[in-house]
Design a protein around this motif. Structure first.
Motif, PDB file in Angstrom:
ATOM      1  N   ALA A   1      -1.732   9.539  19.169  1.00 56.77           N
ATOM      2  CA  ALA A   1      -0.816  10.296  18.325  1.00 56.77           C
ATOM      3  C   ALA A   1       0.333  10.894  19.123  1.00 56.77           C
ATOM      4  CB  ALA A   1      -1.567  11.404  17.594  1.00 56.77           C
ATOM      5  N   LEU A   2       0.081  11.255  20.375  1.00 55.69           N
ATOM      6  CA  LEU A   2       1.126  11.838  21.218  1.00 55.69           C
ATOM      7  C   LEU A   2       1.830  10.794  22.074  1.00 55.69           C
ATOM      8  CD1 LEU A   2      -0.737  15.071  22.383  1.00 55.69           C
ATOM      9  CD2 LEU A   2       1.187  14.956  20.810  1.00 55.69           C
TER      10      LEU A   2
ATOM     11  N   LEU B   1       3.981  21.985  21.733  1.00 53.67           N
ATOM     12  CA  LEU B   1       3.539  22.247  20.362  1.00 53.67           C
ATOM     13  C   LEU B   1       2.805  21.055  19.772  1.00 53.67           C
ATOM     14  CD1 LEU B   1       6.747  24.040  19.012  1.00 53.67           C
ATOM     15  CD2 LEU B   1       4.567  25.117  19.611  1.00 53.67           C
ATOM     16  N   GLN B   2       2.532  20.031  20.604  1.00 49.22           N
ATOM     17  CA  GLN B   2       1.821  18.815  20.212  1.00 49.22           C
ATOM     18  C   GLN B   2       2.650  17.950  19.253  1.00 49.22           C
ATOM     19  OE1 GLN B   2      -1.552  18.941  21.861  1.00 49.22           O
ATOM     20  NE2 GLN B   2      -0.268  20.588  22.681  1.00 49.22           N
ATOM     21  N   ASP B   3       3.978  18.020  19.402  1.00 55.50           N
ATOM     22  CA  ASP B   3       4.883  17.253  18.554  1.00 55.50           C
ATOM     23  C   ASP B   3       5.719  16.320  19.417  1.00 55.50           C
ATOM     24  OD1 ASP B   3       6.756  16.225  16.812  1.00 55.50           O
ATOM     25  OD2 ASP B   3       7.738  18.134  16.387  1.00 55.50           O
ATOM     26  N   THR B   4       5.380  15.026  19.413  1.00 53.20           N
ATOM     27  CA  THR B   4       6.211  14.044  20.127  1.00 53.20           C
ATOM     28  C   THR B   4       6.993  13.167  19.152  1.00 53.20           C
ATOM     29  OG1 THR B   4       4.322  12.500  20.229  1.00 53.20           O
ATOM     30  CG2 THR B   4       4.684  13.940  22.148  1.00 53.20           C
ATOM     31  N   ARG B   5       6.780  13.360  17.856  1.00 55.91           N
ATOM     32  CA  ARG B   5       7.506  12.551  16.871  1.00 55.91           C
ATOM     33  C   ARG B   5       8.955  13.015  16.721  1.00 55.91           C
ATOM     34  NH1 ARG B   5       3.162  11.495  11.920  1.00 55.91           N
ATOM     35  NH2 ARG B   5       1.594  10.427  13.226  1.00 55.91           N
ATOM     36  N   THR B   6       9.156  14.334  16.707  1.00 57.84           N
ATOM     37  CA  THR B   6      10.530  14.829  16.592  1.00 57.84           C
ATOM     38  C   THR B   6      11.406  14.345  17.745  1.00 57.84           C
ATOM     39  OG1 THR B   6       9.806  16.779  15.344  1.00 57.84           O
ATOM     40  CG2 THR B   6      11.968  16.891  16.404  1.00 57.84           C
ATOM     41  N   PRO B   7      10.945  14.426  19.025  1.00 59.94           N
ATOM     42  CA  PRO B   7      11.769  13.865  20.108  1.00 59.94           C
ATOM     43  C   PRO B   7      12.075  12.387  19.919  1.00 59.94           C
ATOM     44  CG  PRO B   7      10.083  15.294  21.015  1.00 59.94           C
ATOM     45  CD  PRO B   7       9.778  15.157  19.548  1.00 59.94           C
ATOM     46  N   LEU B   8      11.124  11.628  19.350  1.00 60.01           N
ATOM     47  CA  LEU B   8      11.383  10.209  19.102  1.00 60.01           C
ATOM     48  C   LEU B   8      12.507  10.035  18.083  1.00 60.01           C
ATOM     49  CD1 LEU B   8      10.800   7.185  19.209  1.00 60.01           C
ATOM     50  CD2 LEU B   8       8.962   7.555  17.539  1.00 60.01           C
TER      51      LEU B   8
ATOM     52  N   ILE C   1      -2.218  17.837  25.896  1.00 59.28           N
ATOM     53  CA  ILE C   1      -3.633  17.982  25.526  1.00 59.28           C
ATOM     54  C   ILE C   1      -4.372  18.884  26.502  1.00 59.28           C
ATOM     55  CG2 ILE C   1      -5.809  16.730  25.307  1.00 59.28           C
ATOM     56  CD1 ILE C   1      -4.125  14.352  24.237  1.00 59.28           C
ATOM     57  N   ILE C   2      -4.178  18.675  27.797  1.00 56.80           N
ATOM     58  CA  ILE C   2      -4.884  19.480  28.802  1.00 56.80           C
ATOM     59  C   ILE C   2      -4.456  20.941  28.714  1.00 56.80           C
ATOM     60  CG2 ILE C   2      -5.159  19.880  31.281  1.00 56.80           C
ATOM     61  CD1 ILE C   2      -6.747  17.501  30.233  1.00 56.80           C
ATOM     62  N   GLY C   3      -3.147  21.172  28.573  1.00 67.18           N
ATOM     63  CA  GLY C   3      -2.677  22.547  28.446  1.00 67.18           C
ATOM     64  C   GLY C   3      -3.303  23.248  27.254  1.00 67.18           C
ATOM     65  N   ARG C   4      -3.415  22.520  26.138  1.00 62.83           N
ATOM     66  CA  ARG C   4      -3.995  23.124  24.947  1.00 62.83           C
ATOM     67  C   ARG C   4      -5.477  23.460  25.136  1.00 62.83           C
ATOM     68  NH1 ARG C   4      -4.223  19.006  21.352  1.00 62.83           N
ATOM     69  NH2 ARG C   4      -6.487  18.993  21.335  1.00 62.83           N
TER      70      ARG C   4
END
Length: 456
Positions: free
Chosen positions: A30-31, A171-178, A306-309
């Protein structure tokens, strides 16, 4: 909240249950998939500029090449704005404090603006000497300076994009940067065609088109972050203490990045000493090596978030389990990529060169690249894991140690009469040494420091 490192060794733990592996796989995909798309979109900016400017003439293209190399170097040095922000924001998210996470991200964005002011103040007046330093010929210097001075106006936007990308990844959001990266690429291409040819601005039009696209991307990122800040009551104004904390966290990662750049520069310098055929083949190898790195770096980016979270949520066991699964992903991805490189060599080498001598060099050296891809997979993943853990100080020392191993080996290649393949075996030694440093840290468990803020 605990800042003490968890000492359990993740590598000695039992095999993960199937449902846990599947959960980690879903998180990673997902990320990582959107992150890969965003990473690939970034170099397309330069490719689009090159394709459009190339039809203006060789001098213009040469000027663009020099200016683009300088700008890329100036911006990539500050990639820690994304890495450090991702780790810090992800920890706050894991701890359940989204307001503090966004506030941390805003501090990173303010730091980006401060740093960009310094870079612009150096690049604009120093464009001429910098272009000459980067090898621009007398006939291409004027075009390089024109492009550089205009494009420098986009440096604040580029650094803001780095920091804001880190915020969204945390923030676990890599879709917006895409989405922003793809839209930015499309806008850049359209603006360049219109300004270079439609408006007749030449290479200046290409620079202005890129600057406009970069600021549009920065505006899109800022809109998303500011909306999140207002929704969760996070402050927007600069905070001196927060900015200092971001800068302090970024210094070790800056050392890491500079050390990595030094390794690549030494390798290129040695290849140049070997001869024109060798340096030509080396540039192709570096291009392909960088392309392969995008795929592996996408998983590493997922690892940072993921690790940071997990650590922010004080879930040391979850962090170790995620680390193990991502290492497995890295090895498997490296094996697949290595096999593709080895098998597809005869088909893609002709795309880069028609020179039989260069092709022969590439056929052999690419086998070294293929063999070392599983090692690269482990390196990228553990690098991302330790970044996500905020273990920047160790990463800096590890890269300095790797530099100390690589430089003598690389400089010895011409002395012993070795060729390009031997140089790339030295590059393999660089990756193996780096893996040894990172693996030792992963095994030690010292990176597993839980809590919303990493102590020590």
């Amino acid at each position: 909240m605990s800042s003490a490192p968890a000492r359990n060794r993740s590598q000695g733990s039992p095999r993960l249950p199937r449902e846990v592996r599947r959960r980690h796989d879903r998180e990673i995909l997902a990320l990582a998939v959107p992150a890969f798309g965003a990473l690939v979109a970034e170099p397309l900016f330069v490719m689009a500029d090159s394709a459009i400017v190339g039809h203006l003439g060789t001098r213009q293209l040469a000027g663009l090449g020099v200016a683009a190399s300088l700008l890329t170097t100036a911006v990539n040095v500050f990639v820690f704005l994304a890495y450090a922000t991702t780790a810090a924001v992800a920890r706050r998210i894991g701890a359940g404090d989204r307001q503090a996470a966004i506030r941390q991200g805003m501090d990173g964005i303010w730091l980006a603006l401060l740093l960009s002011a310094v870079v612009v103040a150096v690049v604009v007046p120093g464009a001429g000497p910098l272009a000459e330093l980067f090898g621009a010929s007398g006939r291409a210097t004027g075009y390089a300076v024109t492009y550089l001075r205009i494009s420098a106006l986009g440096i604040p936007a580029m650094l803001v994009v780095l920091a804001a990308t880190g915020v969204l990844r945390g923030l676990q959001d890599t879709r917006t940067p895409l989405v922003v990266a793809v839209a930015g690429f499309a806008a850049n291409a359209g603006l360049n065609v219109g300004l270079v040819y439609g408006a007749g601005l030449g290479i200046a039009g290409s620079a202005w088109g890129t600057v406009i696209a970069q600021w549009a991307m920065a505006a899109a990122y800022l809109t998303v972050v500011v909306r999140g800040a207002r929704r969760h009551g996070a402050r927007l104004r600069p905070d001196a203490a927060g900015i200092r904390a971001c800068a302090t966290a970024g210094v070790p990662l800056l050392v890491r990045t500079l050390s990595l750049r030094a390794i690549l520069m030494v390798a290129t310098a040695v290849a140049a000493r070997l001869g024109d055929t060798e340096i030509a083949a080396h540039q192709v190898l570096l291009t392909l090596w960088s392309l392969l790195a995008f795929a592996l770096d996408a998983i590493a980016i997922a690892g940072q978030a993921i690790i940071g979270r997990y650590l922010g949520a004080e879930d040391a066991a979850g962090a170790r389990a995620a680390c193990r699964r991502m290492v497995q992903w890295g090895i498997a991805s490296g094996v697949v990529l290595g096999a593709l490189v080895a098998v597809a060599r005869p088909w893609f080498i002709p795309l880069f060169t028609g020179d039989p001598a260069v092709r022969a060099q590439l056929m052999t050296a690419l086998l070294v690249v293929a063999v070392t891809q599983p090692v690269s997979g482990v390196v990228f993943i553990l690098d991302g894991v330790l970044m996500g853990a905020g273990d920047g100080r160790y990463l800096a020392w590890a890269m300095l140690g790797t530099l100390a191993v690589f430089v003598p080996a690389a400089l010895a290649v011409p002395a012993i009469g070795g060729g390009l393949t031997v140089l790339w075996w030295a590059m393999a030694l660089f990756m193996v040494s780096r893996m040894a440093f990172l693996w030792a840290r992963a095994r030690s468990g010292h990176w597993v420091v839980t809590g919303a803020v990493r102590g020590g």
